[in-house]
Every structure is written in C-alpha cells, then in structure tokens.
Design an enzyme around this catalytic site. Structure first.
Site, PDB file in Angstrom:
ATOM      1  N   PRO A  41       4.391 -21.165 -35.999  1.00  0.00           N
ATOM      2  CA  PRO A  41       4.739 -21.396 -37.396  1.00  0.00           C
ATOM      3  C   PRO A  41       5.815 -20.407 -37.857  1.00  0.00           C
ATOM      4  O   PRO A  41       5.770 -19.227 -37.525  1.00  0.00           O
ATOM      5  CB  PRO A  41       3.428 -21.155 -38.138  1.00  0.00           C
ATOM      6  N   GLU A  42       6.770 -20.901 -38.614  1.00  0.00           N
ATOM      7  CA  GLU A  42       7.828 -20.058 -39.131  1.00  0.00           C
ATOM      8  C   GLU A  42       7.534 -19.694 -40.580  1.00  0.00           C
ATOM      9  O   GLU A  42       6.492 -20.072 -41.128  1.00  0.00           O
ATOM     10  CB  GLU A  42       9.173 -20.762 -38.983  1.00  0.00           C
TER      11      GLU A  42
END
Length: 289
Positions: free
Chosen positions: A2-3
């Site tokens: 996840p960013e």
C-alpha cells in the site's frame, strides 16, 4: 505494498472508531506478524485511551494516553476492519477469512477493530511518543508530500548536481516520505518529465528549478489528492476500512497502461514500460522529456 493514499485512506476510516476510545481488551491470535509483538504487548495496550491517529509516510501511529504510540505498518496485505460494518456505496466487500484475523482491539464503546493480514508482512510496535521522530524507523524519513515543505525550491536543492534518474530520487524515502512507484509514475507524466531524465538536468546553473521541475510539486500533490478522493488504488490486496476497493486505478494515465495511447491532449505517443531498479516504470516518450 500500500502506498501513501491507501494508508491515509485507512487512517481516515479508522479514526472515528479509535480516537477518543479506550482499548478494553486485546486479542493476539498468534505470537507474531512480520516480527514478534513487543513484550507484554496486549497488557500494555489494555486500558489505554487513543488520543490521536496519525500517519507518517506509510505508517499509522495511534498516540496513547500513557505517552506511548502504537506503530502499525500494513506490509503487503494487511488491512483493518471495524466489526462487520461496510459503510459506503462500494461494490466489493472485504474477504473476512477469520483465519487471517491476527489482532482484535475491543473498544469501550462496544466496537472491535480487527487487523487481518494473510501474508503477515505487517507489524505493530510500541514506541514512546516523544521519541518517535528519533526512532530508527522514522529519523531518516523525508518530507511529507502533502505539506508545504515539498515545493520547487526543495526539489531543486535535492536534485542539483545529481546524475540519478528523477524517478529514483522521488522514490527515495529519505527525500520524500511515503511516495511510491504508482504515484511517481503518474506525477511525472502530469509534469511532462521523463522518469529517465537525470535529476540534475532539472535544475538551472543558478540553482533555480527549471519550468518542468516547477510543475512537479503540484503534480505530486494533485495525483495524491485525486487518489485519496478515489479511496486509493486497488491493486492485488488493498482494501479500504469498509472492505471496498479504491477506484483510482481506473484513472491511471500511464501506470500499467503499456501500449495504450497517451492521454495528454494532442500527444500521439504510446505508453511505454521500462524497468528501473527492478520496478516497472510507465511513461510517454513523446510528451515526457
């Protein structure tokens, strides 16, 4: 992994349930995630009130009333849910396989926050709140891309004299914290900068940013803001708090669009994929120079 927009989306979803609540009981359904839990982890959380829920880079930090902060990292596949609720009008529900529910926080208002992680690459730690910025996890992190510290002058100072590609420097967490591969590709396209271009070539001899570099901070902030509005990008494992998928992947201009026509008005280029430092880079060779 996840960013930043995905982690910020999770933070916003968790905050209404966690902030101000007291953790009455903690279930640890295994002794570790990526790393073993801290000593007496459950006992140290029990009875603590959550004062705030913050994000730093790709970490979530729950500040507690005893002067410690619960540090949470989602790893590759970690996610949270609040009881069985699925608020919102999204179409895809979360996989709620209880075999992957590893941590359950029972809160004083009767709700539960459940951490689910099939691959167990996430982790949780406890650090004194006053010492967070000096901890080895945080002390080397760069500026947050959504605040005022990220501007053209900052990038000009960081890029000046550097032969490394612009994309490589933007992914350096010591420079900008939390910015990942997807959003760097998208921001460089919006700013019409080639990811292969030497970073130093974006700085004038005077040390001032070129016109292209001057466009980049707003391009970064705009693409992150758009991703947050869409709930992030649902690639592989990411889900929001309510189990729904983020939709920003439907707005990608270049990422994962190899062979597609460039969406820049008037550009007749085709999106190309190359590999940089083991990661896929997507860009338009025609309008990104």
């Amino acid at each position: 992994m996840p960013e930043l927009p995905e982690v910020e989306t999770v933070r916003r979803g968790l905050a209404p349930a966690l902030v101000g609540a007291t953790i009455e009981r903690v279930e640890l359904r295994r002794p570790d995630l990526r790393f073993p839990f801290p000593e007496r982890f459950a006992a140290r959380l029990q009875g603590r009130r959550v004062l705030d829920l913050r994000r730093r880079a790709k970490y979530l930090l729950a500040d507690l009333d005893d002067g410690h902060s619960l540090i949470m990292h989602l790893g590759m596949s970690g996610s949270f849910r609040i009881d069985e609720e699925t608020p919102g009008a999204f179409h895809h529900k979360r996989d709620k396989n209880a075999a992957h529910d590893h941590v359950v926080l029972h809160l004083d208002h009767g709700r539960r926050v459940v951490y689910n992680d099939p691959r167990r690459f996430g982790y949780m730690l406890l650090i004194a709140t006053h010492a967070v910025d000096e901890d080895k996890l945080f002390r080397g992190l760069g500026v947050e891309p959504l605040n005022g510290a990220l501007d053209a002058a900052f990038l000009a100072r960081a890029f000046r004299g550097r032969a490394a590609p612009a994309k490589a420097l933007l992914l350096d967490q010591r420079l900008i914290a939390g910015l990942g591969n997807i959003y760097v590709c998208e921001a460089l396209h919006r700013a019409h900068i080639s990811p292969l271009r030497a970073a130093g070539s974006l700085v004038l001899a005077s040390g001032r940013p070129t016109a292209a570099l001057a466009r980049l901070p707003e391009a970064i902030k705009d693409v992150l803001a758009d991703a947050l509005k869409a709930g992030g990008s649902s690639l592989r494992d990411h889900r929001q708090i309510d189990g729904s998928l983020g939709y920003f992947q439907h707005s990608f201009r270049v990422y994962d669009r190899e062979g597609a026509a460039c969406p820049t008005p008037g550009c007749k280029g085709t999106i190309t994929r190359v590999v940089q430092s083991g990661r896929s880079t997507f860009y338009c060779p025609c309008c990104q120079t």
